[in-house]
Structure formats: C-alpha cells, structure tokens
Design an enzyme around this catalytic site. Structure first.
Site, PDB file in Angstrom:
ATOM      1  N   GLU A  93       0.827  -1.222  -0.055  1.00  0.00           N
ATOM      2  CA  GLU A  93       0.110  -0.004   0.004  1.00  0.00           C
ATOM      3  C   GLU A  93       0.918   1.347  -0.131  1.00  0.00           C
ATOM      4  O   GLU A  93       1.974   1.238   0.487  1.00  0.00           O
ATOM      5  CB  GLU A  93      -0.879   0.030   1.136  1.00  0.00           C
ATOM      6  CG  GLU A  93      -2.037  -1.097   1.147  1.00  0.00           C
ATOM      7  CD  GLU A  93      -2.825  -1.194   2.517  1.00  0.00           C
ATOM      8  OE1 GLU A  93      -4.045  -1.424   2.292  1.00  0.00           O
ATOM      9  OE2 GLU A  93      -2.306  -0.833   3.441  1.00  0.00           O
ATOM     10  N   CYS A 106       3.358   8.447   0.937  1.00  0.00           N
ATOM     11  CA  CYS A 106       4.095   7.631   1.872  1.00  0.00           C
ATOM     12  C   CYS A 106       4.284   6.329   1.011  1.00  0.00           C
ATOM     13  O   CYS A 106       3.304   5.742   0.643  1.00  0.00           O
ATOM     14  CB  CYS A 106       3.090   7.397   3.020  1.00  0.00           C
ATOM     15  SG  CYS A 106       3.718   6.406   4.248  1.00  0.00           S
ATOM     16  N   CYS A 113       6.712  -6.647   7.632  1.00  0.00           N
ATOM     17  CA  CYS A 113       7.839  -5.997   8.284  1.00  0.00           C
ATOM     18  C   CYS A 113       8.353  -7.091   9.369  1.00  0.00           C
ATOM     19  O   CYS A 113       7.522  -7.578  10.002  1.00  0.00           O
ATOM     20  CB  CYS A 113       7.556  -4.675   8.965  1.00  0.00           C
ATOM     21  SG  CYS A 113       8.878  -3.871   9.928  1.00  0.00           S
ATOM     22  N   CYS A 117       6.900  -4.150  15.732  1.00  0.00           N
ATOM     23  CA  CYS A 117       6.373  -3.000  16.832  1.00  0.00           C
ATOM     24  C   CYS A 117       4.907  -3.420  17.093  1.00  0.00           C
ATOM     25  O   CYS A 117       4.085  -3.599  16.377  1.00  0.00           O
ATOM     26  CB  CYS A 117       6.440  -1.500  16.197  1.00  0.00           C
ATOM     27  SG  CYS A 117       7.985  -1.277  15.654  1.00  0.00           S
ATOM     28  N   CYS A 120       1.426  -1.462  15.640  1.00  0.00           N
ATOM     29  CA  CYS A 120       1.448  -1.176  14.283  1.00  0.00           C
ATOM     30  C   CYS A 120       1.111  -2.665  13.326  1.00  0.00           C
ATOM     31  O   CYS A 120       1.429  -3.777  13.452  1.00  0.00           O
ATOM     32  CB  CYS A 120       2.873  -1.206  13.712  1.00  0.00           C
ATOM     33  SG  CYS A 120       3.067  -1.245  11.710  1.00  0.00           S
ATOM     34  N   GLU A 161      10.285  -1.586   7.369  1.00  0.00           N
ATOM     35  CA  GLU A 161      11.551  -0.872   7.834  1.00  0.00           C
ATOM     36  C   GLU A 161      12.534  -0.685   6.738  1.00  0.00           C
ATOM     37  O   GLU A 161      13.172  -1.354   6.373  1.00  0.00           O
ATOM     38  CB  GLU A 161      12.057  -2.033   9.019  1.00  0.00           C
ATOM     39  CG  GLU A 161      13.531  -1.199   9.474  1.00  0.00           C
ATOM     40  CD  GLU A 161      13.777   0.083   9.863  1.00  0.00           C
ATOM     41  OE1 GLU A 161      13.092   0.471  10.848  1.00  0.00           O
ATOM     42  OE2 GLU A 161      14.609   0.890   9.282  1.00  0.00           O
ATOM     43  N   SER A 215      11.896   6.518  14.840  1.00  0.00           N
ATOM     44  CA  SER A 215      10.752   6.602  15.655  1.00  0.00           C
ATOM     45  C   SER A 215      11.207   6.055  17.271  1.00  0.00           C
ATOM     46  O   SER A 215      11.855   5.304  17.369  1.00  0.00           O
ATOM     47  CB  SER A 215       9.968   5.274  15.292  1.00  0.00           C
ATOM     48  OG  SER A 215       9.625   5.313  13.919  1.00  0.00           O
ATOM     49  N   LEU A 216      10.805   7.128  17.908  1.00  0.00           N
ATOM     50  CA  LEU A 216      11.293   7.049  19.291  1.00  0.00           C
ATOM     51  C   LEU A 216      10.379   6.389  20.194  1.00  0.00           C
ATOM     52  O   LEU A 216      10.432   5.286  20.865  1.00  0.00           O
ATOM     53  CB  LEU A 216      11.916   8.424  19.913  1.00  0.00           C
ATOM     54  CG  LEU A 216      12.374   8.335  21.210  1.00  0.00           C
ATOM     55  CD1 LEU A 216      13.673   7.848  21.346  1.00  0.00           C
ATOM     56  CD2 LEU A 216      12.606   9.920  21.726  1.00  0.00           C
ATOM     57  N   ASN A 217       8.902   6.946  20.148  1.00  0.00           N
ATOM     58  CA  ASN A 217       7.793   6.440  20.652  1.00  0.00           C
ATOM     59  C   ASN A 217       7.813   6.135  22.347  1.00  0.00           C
ATOM     60  O   ASN A 217       6.947   5.554  22.806  1.00  0.00           O
ATOM     61  CB  ASN A 217       7.594   5.078  19.999  1.00  0.00           C
ATOM     62  CG  ASN A 217       7.122   5.323  18.636  1.00  0.00           C
ATOM     63  OD1 ASN A 217       6.857   6.469  18.157  1.00  0.00           O
ATOM     64  ND2 ASN A 217       7.389   4.457  17.674  1.00  0.00           N
ATOM     65  N   CYS A 333      -0.589   6.725  10.071  1.00  0.00           N
ATOM     66  CA  CYS A 333       0.585   6.089  10.537  1.00  0.00           C
ATOM     67  C   CYS A 333       0.426   4.496  11.348  1.00  0.00           C
ATOM     68  O   CYS A 333      -0.338   4.748  12.259  1.00  0.00           O
ATOM     69  CB  CYS A 333       1.522   6.922  11.390  1.00  0.00           C
ATOM     70  SG  CYS A 333       2.441   8.139  10.459  1.00  0.00           S
TER      71      CYS A 333
HETATM   72  S1  SF4 Z   1       6.029   0.691  12.830  1.00  0.00           S
HETATM   73 FE1  SF4 Z   1       7.399   0.337  10.902  1.00  0.00          FE
HETATM   74  S2  SF4 Z   1       9.237  -0.714  11.705  1.00  0.00           S
HETATM   75 FE2  SF4 Z   1       7.527  -1.036  13.104  1.00  0.00          FE
HETATM   76  S3  SF4 Z   1       6.569  -2.948  12.671  1.00  0.00           S
HETATM   77 FE3  SF4 Z   1       5.508  -1.101  11.628  1.00  0.00          FE
HETATM   78  S4  SF4 Z   1       6.350  -0.682   9.753  1.00  0.00           S
HETATM   79 FE4  SF4 Z   1       7.723  -2.227  10.764  1.00  0.00          FE
END
Ligand code: SF4
Length: 341
Positions: A93, A106, A113, A117, A120, A161, A215-217, A333
């Site tokens: 996508e 984007c 991935c 995370c 996500c 990633e 990405s710190l988060n 996101c």
């Molecule tokens: S936030 Fe980015 S790095 Fe983390 S699982 Fe999702 S796609 Fe992968």
C-alpha cells in the site's frame, strides 16, 4: 528468452545493459528519462528511439509495473490509499496526502515487516520480502499517473523498515531525486527507521542528503522494549548517541517521531523525560496521535495530547502534532496492512 526488467536500474546500469545489446550508450539516458521522468511503461511510446531499437528492446527487456488493485479516497481529508499488486502477486500500500499545495506520498519499502512493533498493523504481518528499487519508485510513478498530480514529497514510512532494505531504498531515493527522473528535492525525501543503529551510522558516514526520521515512541527502555522489541538490542541511550552522531556528521536535523498512546507514553513524566532526551540534539519532534488498529492501544483524548505538547514548549527544538491523514481509510501511520485481499 529472459527479459531484463529495466525498472529499478540506475543510469550506469542502464548504460551497461544498452551496451551489452550492442547499442550506443546515450540511448540509456533517453530510456531513463522516459521511464522515470515521464512514467512511460512501453517501449512503443519512446518516440525518439528508432523503430528497430524499440523492436529489439521488446525482445530482450521489459519495464516492470505495479498493478493498481484499488484506490480509496478519504471522506475526511485529501488522502488516497492505493493497493498495488506486485509481479509475484504480493500486495503493498501507498498513501497520497494533499495539503496546502503539497502532495506527499508515503511509500512502502517491504512487503510486511520483521520489526514487530506492537502498535503497528504492518508489524503483525511479519516480513514477506524486500521491495526492489523499481517497486519503490514505481509507487511514485503510479500515484502520479493515477491521481493526475505531481508528488512534491516522499516519505518512506509505509509498510516495512526502510533500513532493513537499505540498498534498495537508498537507490530508489537517488532515482527519485535524479534530475532526469522525478527530480524531487533530496530535502523532500524522508527515510525513516525504527532505530537500526548500524544503518543510521552508515547513512551518516555515506553523507546521504535525504532527511532522516527516527521512531522514538517512548522515554524509558522498559516501555520502548515493550512497544518495539528491537530496543532490547539497541536501547534509547545508544539510539540517541547514534542520532547525535548523524546530526553532527551530516549537519542535518533529525526528526524524532513519537506516537502518543493513551496511558502508555503520554504522561507529564514522559514529556519531561522526552525534553531531557532531546536536549542537545539538533532535532525536531513530531507527535503523532495513535491511529486505531486491532491491537490493545488507544489514542489519548485531545486534552492529553495538547497537555503533552505544551510541556515540550520550553524545548528549543521545534515540536509539531501530526494528525495523521486518511485514518478513516486505514491509511494513517501504523495502520497499513493488507486486509482487503
Ligand atoms: S512501525 Fe514501521 S518498523 Fe515498526 S513494525 Fe510497523 S512498519 Fe515495521
């Protein structure tokens, strides 16, 4: 006969290919322009090549293309999500967002991935494979053709990633910024990472001029490791050291992305810790209110988001709240995952 896929080749590679079939080197530049600058995908349209050369090219080469399966338009804002099929049938996508005369695309860099995370949707898919440079730049070519707009900015923040697929992503960024191709400004191309430290160092050492977002988060290793398991390998302190190395080596600003999740990382204490962590680093902070997926996390109420933001006011670094576009079409996101197939 095996046909060479030209989409994804850079100019020197295209020149070698053209010479290998006994043609003049300068033809490569013409094909490069057609393919990347004008988004042409058939040799027949390349009308400054001789008929003989076009016939020869059709025998030995092809121009790979993504196939658009669906496009969904947000009812809330100017964003469109494209579902593309790759040549092997896998799907990815991309999201086009238009605001204030800027068209930002984007793009995905992998199918799925491996980083896992916990907040996500893409992470839940696991990694299927890396995208080629051609498949990455083709998202730009296709989005422009389908929308009839010119993309001004590209962010590598879709599925995957980017630094796990470093070579192809960097190659695609160079193609996208090539003056004979889409000619995007390097400053309008953002590569993001969840924090692969060796690749951040490599990016700095190579002097890449694309923008870097990290990405710190979270502000403690405990929370970050829970949200992003790779933190166990590369904890916050080392990540910040690498970020500083990047800013000092490149003299460029780094962007820290911070997805705000209710009750997880959005307290006053988190804001205070974030201020300390960011101090002394040439950076900008993007606060991203969490977009719902099927997981356990929630978006904080607006008052909490604003309170967090105001706590950061004394920081010298710029801080913005990035309200994701297209969250009603699961294009925000962290929401990208293949469900519709
Ligand atoms: S936030 Fe980015 S790095 Fe983390 S699982 Fe999702 S796609 Fe992968």
């Amino acid at each position: 006969m095996n046909q060479t896929n030209l989409k994804g080749l850079d100019l020197p590679e295209l020149q070698s290919f053209i010479e290998s079939i006994g043609e003049s080197r300068f033809r490569a530049q013409q094909i490069f322009r057609w393919m990347y600058g004008r988004g042409v995908s058939s040799f027949d349209e390349m009308n400054n090549l001789s008929k003989e050369l076009r016939t020869r090219l059709k025998e030995v080469a092809r121009i790979g293309n993504l196939k658009c399966v669906t496009q969904r338009q947000s009812q809330k804002d100017q964003s469109t999500k494209f579902l593309f099929e790759l040549e092997d049938g896998r799907k990815i996508e991309s999201v086009l967002m238009s605001e204030d005369g800027r068209n930002t695309l984007c793009v995905s860099t992998q199918v799925g991935c491996a980083i896992d995370c916990k907040f996500c949707a893409t992470g839940m898919m696991g990694l299927q494979r890396n995208l080629t440079a051609g498949e990455i730049i083709d998202q730009l070519i296709m989005a422009q053709a389908l929308s009839g707009t010119t993309v001004s900015n590209v962010v590598c923040m879709g599925m995957g990633e980017p630094f796990h697929n470093y070579d192809n992503v960097i190659k695609a960024c160079h193609l996208m910024s090539d003056a004979l191709g889409p000619n995007l400004s390097k400053k309008h191309l953002v590569v993001s990472t969840s924090g692969l430290i060796p690749k951040i160092i490599q990016f700095a050492d190579e002097g890449q001029k694309f923008r870097l977002a990290i990405s710190l988060n979270a502000t403690t290793d405990e929370v970050r490791s829970r949200l992003m398991p790779l933190n166990k390998k590369w904890p916050i302190k080392e990540l910040l050291r690498a970020s500083k190395y990047y800013t000092q080596t490149s003299e460029e600003m780094v962007t820290f992305e911070y997805v705000l999740m209710d009750g997880i990382n959005d307290s006053i204490e988190d804001a205070e810790r974030l201020k300390k962590l960011a101090q002394g680093i040439f950076c900008k902070i993007n606060l991203i209110p969490y977009n719902a997926t099927e997981g356990e996390f929630r978006r904080p109420v607006e008052a909490r988001i604003v309170r967090f933001y105001e706590r950061l006011a004394s920081l010298r670094a710029p801080v913005t709240i990035r309200w994701s576009k297209g969250d009603d079409i699961e294009a925000g996101c962290g929401q990208l995952a293949i469900k519709s197939v």
